[in-house]
Enzyme design. Structure first.
Site, PDB file in Angstrom:
ATOM      1  CG  ASP A 298      -1.820   1.163   1.297  1.00  0.00           C
ATOM      2  OD1 ASP A 298      -1.381   2.288   0.966  1.00  0.00           O
ATOM      3  OD2 ASP A 298      -2.994   0.972   1.618  1.00  0.00           O
ATOM      4  CG  HIS A 299       1.539   4.217  -3.194  1.00  0.00           C
ATOM      5  ND1 HIS A 299       0.273   3.930  -3.608  1.00  0.00           N
ATOM      6  CD2 HIS A 299       1.662   5.561  -3.298  1.00  0.00           C
ATOM      7  CE1 HIS A 299      -0.336   5.050  -3.968  1.00  0.00           C
ATOM      8  NE2 HIS A 299       0.483   6.055  -3.785  1.00  0.00           N
TER       9      HIS A 299
ATOM     10  CG  HIS B 125      -4.165   4.558  -0.622  1.00  0.00           C
ATOM     11  ND1 HIS B 125      -3.268   3.526  -0.590  1.00  0.00           N
ATOM     12  CD2 HIS B 125      -4.280   4.900  -1.930  1.00  0.00           C
ATOM     13  CE1 HIS B 125      -2.853   3.259  -1.821  1.00  0.00           C
ATOM     14  NE2 HIS B 125      -3.458   4.083  -2.650  1.00  0.00           N
TER      15      HIS B 125
HETATM   16  C1  BG6 Z   1      -3.432   4.659  -6.229  1.00  0.00           C
HETATM   17  C2  BG6 Z   1      -4.787   4.719  -6.863  1.00  0.00           C
HETATM   18  O1  BG6 Z   1      -3.384   3.605  -5.299  1.00  0.00           O
HETATM   19  O2  BG6 Z   1      -3.177   5.875  -5.561  1.00  0.00           O
HETATM   20  C3  BG6 Z   1      -4.875   5.891  -7.811  1.00  0.00           C
HETATM   21  O3  BG6 Z   1      -5.041   3.513  -7.564  1.00  0.00           O
HETATM   22  C4  BG6 Z   1      -4.467   7.169  -7.146  1.00  0.00           C
HETATM   23  O4  BG6 Z   1      -6.192   6.016  -8.336  1.00  0.00           O
HETATM   24  C5  BG6 Z   1      -3.144   7.002  -6.414  1.00  0.00           C
HETATM   25  O5  BG6 Z   1      -4.364   8.184  -8.135  1.00  0.00           O
HETATM   26  C6  BG6 Z   1      -2.821   8.216  -5.565  1.00  0.00           C
HETATM   27  O6  BG6 Z   1      -1.532   8.067  -5.040  1.00  0.00           O
HETATM   28  P1  BG6 Z   1      -0.643   9.333  -4.731  1.00  0.00           P
HETATM   29  O7  BG6 Z   1       0.616   8.782  -4.173  1.00  0.00           O
HETATM   30  O8  BG6 Z   1      -0.463  10.074  -6.030  1.00  0.00           O
HETATM   31  O9  BG6 Z   1      -1.421  10.150  -3.746  1.00  0.00           O
END
Ligand code: BG6
Length: 510
Positions: free
Chosen positions: A200-201, A263
């Site tokens: 989950d980045h 997230h």
């Molecule tokens: C991803 C989603 O996990 O997170 C995307 O699939 C989203 O839809 C993205 O745009 C947002 O990540 P960040 O790091 O740009 O806030």
């Protein structure tokens, strides 16, 4: 204004890069020519190499269906790193070393003999580069491929070398509780749960990790971090972008599965969890899962009043006219998929009893901002007449952009009278540490190689999150509440305002 002092004179900037991977290893990226690999993984590996954080001999084997050889893959990698690296311009020497560590094997996931060729290549690299049989398999591919890849890895002999074997998969981890459990079983047929790294980045973002540092490395915040003093918590994850070219995926996911299930609920867990005994994987994840399990289920009859779903129409974002969701590439003209989700929820435990957590996530909002806004109760007695005009104290944890933390409080306006006004004390990463925060994927790739799963989601967390999401999803498919709409470039449908106004509150305006 004086210019900022150089990095080496800033005591707060010391020790930022304080760990290295000790064991040599090799990473196989399935889907190496795809979007995720190009935008995130290859640039992250380049930047890790630039910071000298990778172990000696480290190699990447790209595995994908495209008809390439090592040279063709290196050319592709050079292009994407040039385009997407966070550090620019590229360092020619580092780029050269990076490209030399890349290899390619064409793999059709359905063909066992392709996995056998992959094994031969990996085994050769392992021997010549002294990598100890340590391997990380990264599935940068759509989830339906995971089962095939896992089984072919086993049958192709890729999990037999003497070192460690880890598998990395990307969300979504299933599309509901049942499929998430099935996925876990598939993975565990071949890999031990400790070797499964679910990315989950958000957890790799410095500012997300800082939630724990802020709460548990300081004595002054925890005593007020509970229902006695906190009025409500708001979590906003707004994006200015639309679905771009991901309409095919997004049509099935929607905002609830795409962002809330993972997230946003991870942010809830970090804000609400009890102090872990240490910053160690089991301790942290045990506390997070307790929060996720304590979230009060939204009963079928309450979904219409506790949630809002919306879809963007055409409008203006950052000065540009944009089309509505239904006009996007690969989106059905009659689509009922939500691009905005708003939810009121409660964590039913001693600390958070009665405190509403409001979540709103959406695409095509006025700007990109992710923040957690913690609003405190008003003082018990109004000593100052003009204090009525003050907003209550609040702590805002800004995840992105302009990463930082601010505390809002009332102060006397300098004059003869006794007028009060809201002011804020602000900490920003940039001004304190004088460095840009690294990309989440850099940290997460390193942690996979080190074998530290603290910042990855455990199977029970995933299941607890789906347990909360599934009944909402079911009611939404049944059109409860009806899909609302909002013009692109606004903060979501009016129904989202009504959700908080019904409780006598307003959304924080980031
Ligand atoms: C991803 C989603 O996990 O997170 C995307 O699939 C989203 O839809 C993205 O745009 C947002 O990540 P960040 O790091 O740009 O806030």
């Amino acid at each position: 204004m004086s210019s900022p002092r150089p990095l080496d004179h800033n005591p707060l900037a010391e020790g930022l890069i304080d760990f290295k991977v000790r064991d040599p290893s090799l990473m196989v990226i399935f889907g190496a020519t795809g979007d995720l690999s190009g935008r995130k993984l290859l640039p992250a590996i380049y930047n890790l190499m630039k910071q000298r954080l990778l172990p000696a001999g480290f190699a990447v084997v790209g595995a994908a269906i495209d008809d390439l050889d090592d040279a063709g893959f290196r050319k592709h990698a050079s292009d994407v790193v040039t385009k997407f690296s966070r550090t620019q311009p590229l360092d020619p020497q580092v780029l050269q070393a990076f490209l030399q560590s890349l290899f390619y094997v064409r793999v059709d996931f359905s063909k066992l003999e392709d996995f056998r060729s992959l094994e031969r290549k990996v085994e050769e690299l392992d021997r010549t580069r002294h990598l100890g049989g340590n391997r990380v398999y990264y599935c940068a591919t759509p989830p339906p491929t995971y089962e095939t890849i896992v089984e072919q890895l086993r049958d192709g002999g890729l999990t037999k070398s003497k070192g460690f074997h880890r598998i990395v998969i990307e969300k979504p981890f299933g599309s509901d509780l049942t499929s998430a459990r099935e996925l876990t079983q598939i993975l565990q047929r071949v890999f031990h749960e400790d070797s499964v790294f679910r990315i989950d980045h958000y957890l790799g973002k410095e500012t997300v990790q800082n939630i724990l540092a802020f709460r548990f490395a300081n004595a002054i915040f925890e005593p007020v971090w509970n229902a006695n003093l906190i009025d409500s918590v708001q979590i906003t994850a707004a994006e200015e972008i639309g679905v771009e070219l991901r309409g095919g995926y997004y049509e099935k996911a929607g905002a609830l599965r795409d962002i809330v299930q993972n997230h946003a609920l991870q942010l809830v867990a970090l804000v609400a969890m009890e102090p872990p005994t240490s910053f160690e994987a089991t301790a942290v994840r045990d506390e997070k899962v307790k929060v996720l399990r304590a979230i009060r289920p939204i009963q079928d009859g309450e979904v219409a009043t506790s949630t809002v779903r919306g879809q963007y129409k055409k409008g203006w974002v950052l000065g540009e006219e944009v089309v509505g969701y239904r006009e996007e590439h690969a989106v059905s003209p009659g689509s009922l998929t939500e691009t905005f989700a708003g939810i009121r929820m409660f964590v039913d435990n001693w600390r958070w009893s009665g405190v509403p957590f409001y979540i709103r996530v959406g695409k095509r909002m006025p700007k990109r901002v992710t923040e957690i806004h913690i609003r405190f109760k008003r003082p018990p007695h109004n000593t100052f007449a003009s204090a009525r005009d003050l907003d209550p104290n609040a702590i805002t944890l800004r995840i992105q952009p302009e990463e930082g933390i601010s505390l809002r409080f009332g102060a006397k306006v300098p004059s003869a009278g006794l007028r009060l006004r809201n002011v804020s004390m602000d900490f920003t990463y940039m001004s304190s540490f004088l460095v840009e925060t690294p990309e989440a994927y850099e940290r997460l790739l390193l942690d996979c190689m080190i074998g530290d799963p603290t910042l990855f989601t455990r199977a029970d967390e995933v299941e607890a999150a789906w347990t909360f999401i599934d009944p909402i999803e079911a009611a939404w498919r049944d059109d409860r509440p009806p899909l609302a709409s909002y013009p692109s470039g606004t903060w979501g449908p009016p129904e989202a305002d009504k959700l908080v106004q019904a409780d006598g509150r307003e959304w924080h305006r980031p």
